[in-house]
Design an enzyme around this catalytic site. Structure first.
Site, PDB file in Angstrom:
ATOM      1  N   LYS A  36       0.844  -1.204   0.000  1.00  0.00           N
ATOM      2  CA  LYS A  36       0.000   0.000   0.000  1.00  0.00           C
ATOM      3  C   LYS A  36       0.875   1.248   0.000  1.00  0.00           C
ATOM      4  O   LYS A  36       1.716   1.435   0.875  1.00  0.00           O
ATOM      5  CB  LYS A  36      -0.910   0.010   1.232  1.00  0.00           C
ATOM      6  CG  LYS A  36      -1.923   1.150   1.200  1.00  0.00           C
ATOM      7  CD  LYS A  36      -2.905   1.053   2.337  1.00  0.00           C
ATOM      8  CE  LYS A  36      -2.345   1.577   3.623  1.00  0.00           C
ATOM      9  NZ  LYS A  36      -2.057   3.017   3.629  1.00  0.00           N
ATOM     10  N   ASP A  63      -3.345   4.322  -1.912  1.00  0.00           N
ATOM     11  CA  ASP A  63      -4.249   4.798  -0.845  1.00  0.00           C
ATOM     12  C   ASP A  63      -4.124   6.309  -0.694  1.00  0.00           C
ATOM     13  O   ASP A  63      -3.541   6.816   0.249  1.00  0.00           O
ATOM     14  CB  ASP A  63      -3.856   4.069   0.458  1.00  0.00           C
ATOM     15  CG  ASP A  63      -4.667   4.504   1.665  1.00  0.00           C
ATOM     16  OD1 ASP A  63      -5.787   5.011   1.493  1.00  0.00           O
ATOM     17  OD2 ASP A  63      -4.170   4.336   2.795  1.00  0.00           O
ATOM     18  N   LYS A  65      -6.927   8.304  -1.001  1.00  0.00           N
ATOM     19  CA  LYS A  65      -8.238   8.755  -0.494  1.00  0.00           C
ATOM     20  C   LYS A  65      -8.688  10.052  -1.169  1.00  0.00           C
ATOM     21  O   LYS A  65      -8.893  11.068  -0.504  1.00  0.00           O
ATOM     22  CB  LYS A  65      -8.173   8.962   1.028  1.00  0.00           C
ATOM     23  CG  LYS A  65      -7.772   7.727   1.804  1.00  0.00           C
ATOM     24  CD  LYS A  65      -7.794   8.004   3.313  1.00  0.00           C
ATOM     25  CE  LYS A  65      -7.371   6.822   4.121  1.00  0.00           C
ATOM     26  NZ  LYS A  65      -5.934   6.517   4.043  1.00  0.00           N
ATOM     27  N   THR A 125     -10.707   4.405  10.440  1.00  0.00           N
ATOM     28  CA  THR A 125     -10.655   3.486  11.593  1.00  0.00           C
ATOM     29  C   THR A 125     -10.072   4.160  12.842  1.00  0.00           C
ATOM     30  O   THR A 125     -10.148   3.621  13.931  1.00  0.00           O
ATOM     31  CB  THR A 125      -9.822   2.243  11.250  1.00  0.00           C
ATOM     32  OG1 THR A 125      -8.661   2.642  10.521  1.00  0.00           O
ATOM     33  CG2 THR A 125     -10.607   1.262  10.416  1.00  0.00           C
ATOM     34  N   ARG A 216       2.058  -0.995  11.031  1.00  0.00           N
ATOM     35  CA  ARG A 216       2.985  -0.988  12.176  1.00  0.00           C
ATOM     36  C   ARG A 216       3.215  -2.358  12.812  1.00  0.00           C
ATOM     37  O   ARG A 216       4.293  -2.618  13.316  1.00  0.00           O
ATOM     38  CB  ARG A 216       2.503   0.042  13.216  1.00  0.00           C
ATOM     39  CG  ARG A 216       2.859   1.454  12.803  1.00  0.00           C
ATOM     40  CD  ARG A 216       2.095   2.497  13.553  1.00  0.00           C
ATOM     41  NE  ARG A 216       0.703   2.564  13.115  1.00  0.00           N
ATOM     42  CZ  ARG A 216      -0.149   3.510  13.469  1.00  0.00           C
ATOM     43  NH1 ARG A 216       0.252   4.463  14.289  1.00  0.00           N
ATOM     44  NH2 ARG A 216      -1.393   3.512  13.022  1.00  0.00           N
TER      45      ARG A 216
HETATM   46  O1  C5P Z   1       0.132   0.950  11.015  1.00  0.00           O
HETATM   47  P1  C5P Z   1      -1.306   0.589  10.764  1.00  0.00           P
HETATM   48  O2  C5P Z   1      -1.505  -0.903  10.567  1.00  0.00           O
HETATM   49  O3  C5P Z   1      -2.252   1.208  11.739  1.00  0.00           O
HETATM   50  O4  C5P Z   1      -1.588   1.242   9.340  1.00  0.00           O
HETATM   51  C1  C5P Z   1      -2.855   1.286   8.779  1.00  0.00           C
HETATM   52  C2  C5P Z   1      -2.729   1.857   7.394  1.00  0.00           C
HETATM   53  O5  C5P Z   1      -4.017   1.860   6.804  1.00  0.00           O
HETATM   54  C3  C5P Z   1      -2.207   3.292   7.340  1.00  0.00           C
HETATM   55  O6  C5P Z   1      -1.370   3.391   6.201  1.00  0.00           O
HETATM   56  C4  C5P Z   1      -3.443   4.138   7.155  1.00  0.00           C
HETATM   57  O7  C5P Z   1      -3.216   5.291   6.383  1.00  0.00           O
HETATM   58  C5  C5P Z   1      -4.360   3.181   6.392  1.00  0.00           C
HETATM   59  N1  C5P Z   1      -5.800   3.403   6.546  1.00  0.00           N
HETATM   60  C6  C5P Z   1      -6.450   3.414   7.765  1.00  0.00           C
HETATM   61  N2  C5P Z   1      -7.801   3.662   7.836  1.00  0.00           N
HETATM   62  C7  C5P Z   1      -8.510   3.859   6.714  1.00  0.00           C
HETATM   63  C8  C5P Z   1      -7.862   3.801   5.467  1.00  0.00           C
HETATM   64  C9  C5P Z   1      -6.505   3.550   5.417  1.00  0.00           C
HETATM   65  O8  C5P Z   1      -5.816   3.191   8.805  1.00  0.00           O
HETATM   66  N3  C5P Z   1      -9.812   4.054   6.777  1.00  0.00           N
END
Ligand code: C5P
Length: 235
Positions: A36, A63, A65, A125, A216
């Site tokens: 991503k 991603d 958005k 989220t 992460r």
């Molecule tokens: O590090 P972590 O697993 O929290 O990363 C989640 C990834 O998903 C980040 O790159 C964030 O930008 C992306 N994301 C998100 N919520 C959304 C869409 C994308 O956390 N609704």
């Protein structure tokens, strides 16, 4: 959609240099197929990272958005399709017309070739009931997500990005073929960071997620490859 654990896992490449991109893609080769590229990496390095990932044999979820007027998002979507990404996303809060416009323009751009999966971001989220209230959206979050997901389906999008907590209801309401991509993935013992609506990888898949986005949990692990293997084993 019946996918293998490897096909379901999307690794969030939230880094800022080409060197790091190459290092991660090399390290996870054989375990991760979709990478991503989000706002941080794209702002730092631009579209060349998409090419670098493709050259290394990976696929890309762009991603960014997109959230703008219909004409702008339609054109940005066509450019994303031109990069031959596997999937990209727009914000459902941009409205029905915006989502219809991007879908139409991507359909036109990809008349003969493969068309990327177009996803709508529902409610981030990282946002809980209090956070959505602050921006003037009345909860409960689940109802708002379902409403926005329905709008995305009406516009002809292929699916949505939502928290794992809402996946079951999305599938029930909009059908099993309407794709659900879920970030907000955490282990029971890991810190939530800025995520609020989370589940473990296995729970998210069990709830019906087609793809899980993990950042992460892998990037900050002492042994990232082991962390990936653990996710693949449990999903
Ligand atoms: O590090 P972590 O697993 O929290 O990363 C989640 C990834 O998903 C980040 O790159 C964030 O930008 C992306 N994301 C998100 N919520 C959304 C869409 C994308 O956390 N609704």
């Amino acid at each position: 959609m019946k996918l293998t654990p490897k096909e379901r896992l999307i690794f969030a490449l939230d880094v800022t240099s080409v060197q790091e991109v190459k290092r991660w893609v090399r390290l996870l080769k054989g375990y991760v197929e979709i990478f991503k590229v989000g706002k941080e990496l794209f702002t730092a390095c631009g579209p060349k990272v998409v090419e670098i990932i493709h050259k290394a044999g990976g696929e890309v979820f762009l991603d960014l958005k997109f959230h703008d007027i219909p004409n702008t998002v339609a054109k940005a979507g066509a450019v994303a399709a031109g990069l031959v990404v596997k999937m990209f996303n727009v914000h459902t809060l941009g409205g029905l017309k915006m989502m219809e416009a991007v879908r139409e323009s991507v359909d036109k751009t990809c008349k003969r070739g493969r068309r990327p999966i177009i996803l709508g971001v529902t409610i981030l989220t990282s946002m809980d009931e209090k956070a959505i209230k602050q921006v003037g959206i009345q909860g409960p979050v689940k109802n708002r997500v379902l409403h926005l997901a329905s709008l995305a389906k009406r516009a002809g999008l292929d699916g949505v990005v939502a928290s794992p907590l809402e996946v079951k209801d999305i599938k029930k309401k909009l059908g099993k073929d309407f794709i659900a991509v879920t970030p907000g993935i955490r282990m029971p013992d890991s810190k939530p960071d800025d995520q609020h609506r989370t589940m473990t990888p296995a729970e998210a898949i069990k709830a019906g997620a087609d793809y899980i986005v993990v950042g992460r949990l892998i990037r900050e692990a002492k042994e990232p490859v082991e962390a990936v293997k653990k996710i693949l084993e449990e999903t």
